[in-house]
Enzyme design. Sequence first.
Site, PDB file in Angstrom:
ATOM      1  N   TYR A   1      -2.751  12.263 -45.392  1.00  0.00           N
ATOM      2  CA  TYR A   1      -3.348  13.354 -44.628  1.00  0.00           C
ATOM      3  C   TYR A   1      -3.368  14.624 -45.471  1.00  0.00           C
ATOM      4  O   TYR A   1      -2.470  14.872 -46.278  1.00  0.00           O
ATOM      5  CB  TYR A   1      -2.537  13.631 -43.361  1.00  0.00           C
ATOM      6  CG  TYR A   1      -2.677  12.587 -42.294  1.00  0.00           C
ATOM      7  CD1 TYR A   1      -3.629  12.721 -41.281  1.00  0.00           C
ATOM      8  CD2 TYR A   1      -1.851  11.463 -42.275  1.00  0.00           C
ATOM      9  CE1 TYR A   1      -3.749  11.768 -40.287  1.00  0.00           C
ATOM     10  CE2 TYR A   1      -1.967  10.503 -41.285  1.00  0.00           C
ATOM     11  CZ  TYR A   1      -2.919  10.657 -40.291  1.00  0.00           C
ATOM     12  OH  TYR A   1      -3.046   9.713 -39.319  1.00  0.00           O
TER      13      TYR A   1
ATOM     14  N   TYR B   1      -0.500   3.592 -43.992  1.00  0.00           N
ATOM     15  CA  TYR B   1       0.521   4.411 -44.657  1.00  0.00           C
ATOM     16  C   TYR B   1       1.891   4.142 -44.046  1.00  0.00           C
ATOM     17  O   TYR B   1       2.003   3.718 -42.886  1.00  0.00           O
ATOM     18  CB  TYR B   1       0.181   5.901 -44.561  1.00  0.00           C
ATOM     19  CG  TYR B   1       0.099   6.449 -43.155  1.00  0.00           C
ATOM     20  CD1 TYR B   1       1.232   6.896 -42.479  1.00  0.00           C
ATOM     21  CD2 TYR B   1      -1.123   6.535 -42.498  1.00  0.00           C
ATOM     22  CE1 TYR B   1       1.154   7.406 -41.189  1.00  0.00           C
ATOM     23  CE2 TYR B   1      -1.219   7.044 -41.213  1.00  0.00           C
ATOM     24  CZ  TYR B   1      -0.071   7.479 -40.569  1.00  0.00           C
ATOM     25  OH  TYR B   1      -0.161   7.969 -39.289  1.00  0.00           O
TER      26      TYR B   1
ATOM     27  N   HIS C   1      -7.573   9.584 -35.240  1.00  0.00           N
ATOM     28  CA  HIS C   1      -7.125  10.354 -34.077  1.00  0.00           C
ATOM     29  C   HIS C   1      -8.313  11.058 -33.423  1.00  0.00           C
ATOM     30  O   HIS C   1      -9.178  11.594 -34.119  1.00  0.00           O
ATOM     31  CB  HIS C   1      -6.120  11.429 -34.514  1.00  0.00           C
ATOM     32  CG  HIS C   1      -4.882  10.888 -35.129  1.00  0.00           C
ATOM     33  ND1 HIS C   1      -3.712  10.727 -34.428  1.00  0.00           N
ATOM     34  CD2 HIS C   1      -4.626  10.471 -36.401  1.00  0.00           C
ATOM     35  CE1 HIS C   1      -2.777  10.243 -35.233  1.00  0.00           C
ATOM     36  NE2 HIS C   1      -3.313  10.080 -36.436  1.00  0.00           N
TER      37      HIS C   1
ATOM     38  N   ARG D   1       1.849   1.975 -40.687  1.00  0.00           N
ATOM     39  CA  ARG D   1       0.825   2.171 -39.662  1.00  0.00           C
ATOM     40  C   ARG D   1      -0.504   1.592 -40.132  1.00  0.00           C
ATOM     41  O   ARG D   1      -0.910   1.766 -41.280  1.00  0.00           O
ATOM     42  CB  ARG D   1       0.637   3.655 -39.345  1.00  0.00           C
ATOM     43  CG  ARG D   1       1.878   4.290 -38.704  1.00  0.00           C
ATOM     44  CD  ARG D   1       1.531   5.072 -37.456  1.00  0.00           C
ATOM     45  NE  ARG D   1       0.844   4.290 -36.465  1.00  0.00           N
ATOM     46  CZ  ARG D   1      -0.048   4.784 -35.617  1.00  0.00           C
ATOM     47  NH1 ARG D   1      -0.375   6.065 -35.672  1.00  0.00           N
ATOM     48  NH2 ARG D   1      -0.634   4.012 -34.723  1.00  0.00           N
TER      49      ARG D   1
ATOM     50  N   HIS E   1      -6.226   4.013 -38.688  1.00  0.00           N
ATOM     51  CA  HIS E   1      -6.565   4.517 -37.356  1.00  0.00           C
ATOM     52  C   HIS E   1      -7.164   5.908 -37.494  1.00  0.00           C
ATOM     53  O   HIS E   1      -6.985   6.578 -38.516  1.00  0.00           O
ATOM     54  CB  HIS E   1      -5.339   4.555 -36.436  1.00  0.00           C
ATOM     55  CG  HIS E   1      -4.240   5.436 -36.955  1.00  0.00           C
ATOM     56  ND1 HIS E   1      -3.339   5.022 -37.909  1.00  0.00           N
ATOM     57  CD2 HIS E   1      -3.914   6.721 -36.674  1.00  0.00           C
ATOM     58  CE1 HIS E   1      -2.497   6.007 -38.188  1.00  0.00           C
ATOM     59  NE2 HIS E   1      -2.832   7.052 -37.457  1.00  0.00           N
TER      60      HIS E   1
END
Length: 199
Positions: free
Chosen positions: A85, A124, A137, A132, A135
Amino acid sequence: MVSTTETDGMHASENRHRTPDQILGPYFPMGHTPVTQADLTCVNGVDGFAQGEIIEVTGRILNLAGEPVRSVPVTIWQANTFGRYDHGNDPNPAPLDPNFVGCVGVQSDEDGIYRIKTVKPGAYPAGPDWVRPPHIHIEVHGRFERLITQMYFPDEPLNASDRLLNTALRPDLLIAKPVSSEDGCGHRVLNFDIVLSRG
């Protein structure tokens, strides 16, 4: 554009459920203004193109009655193709992509449709024994309610062991569905409808 007929909508209304909530996540882009263009692969003011598999995500925002939720803001954020991120608190040692802006703000149209072009995010590590799955958000500010959720990709092996996905009331409602592109764009298109209680 993915077409939806009135007949499809009426048939689906019998089994429509509210999209499950998911956590906001530790990497919500605080202090960043989401870009307002729907194409995150090549953002105005950024010199290059984002790295990774180009995808398109589209869907309708509806209420439980099957009515479109029109002209509401939708904030979408995600990791880059490496699973990192653009957030100061992300400890992932994976590289940042200087050409990828991982947060966009769009609006649903008169039919409740939203659409973005982006890259598939990478998986990640979220802990010593937890990775995870890819995906995206999504936060919807409806007229009567706010929904924070996550969209997952079909046929991802990590989906089966993801704690957040599998503790949802209806994990199946969080998996996007592949659809064919009407304009022959050449990249993968995924449909993810979002259902609010009232809209």
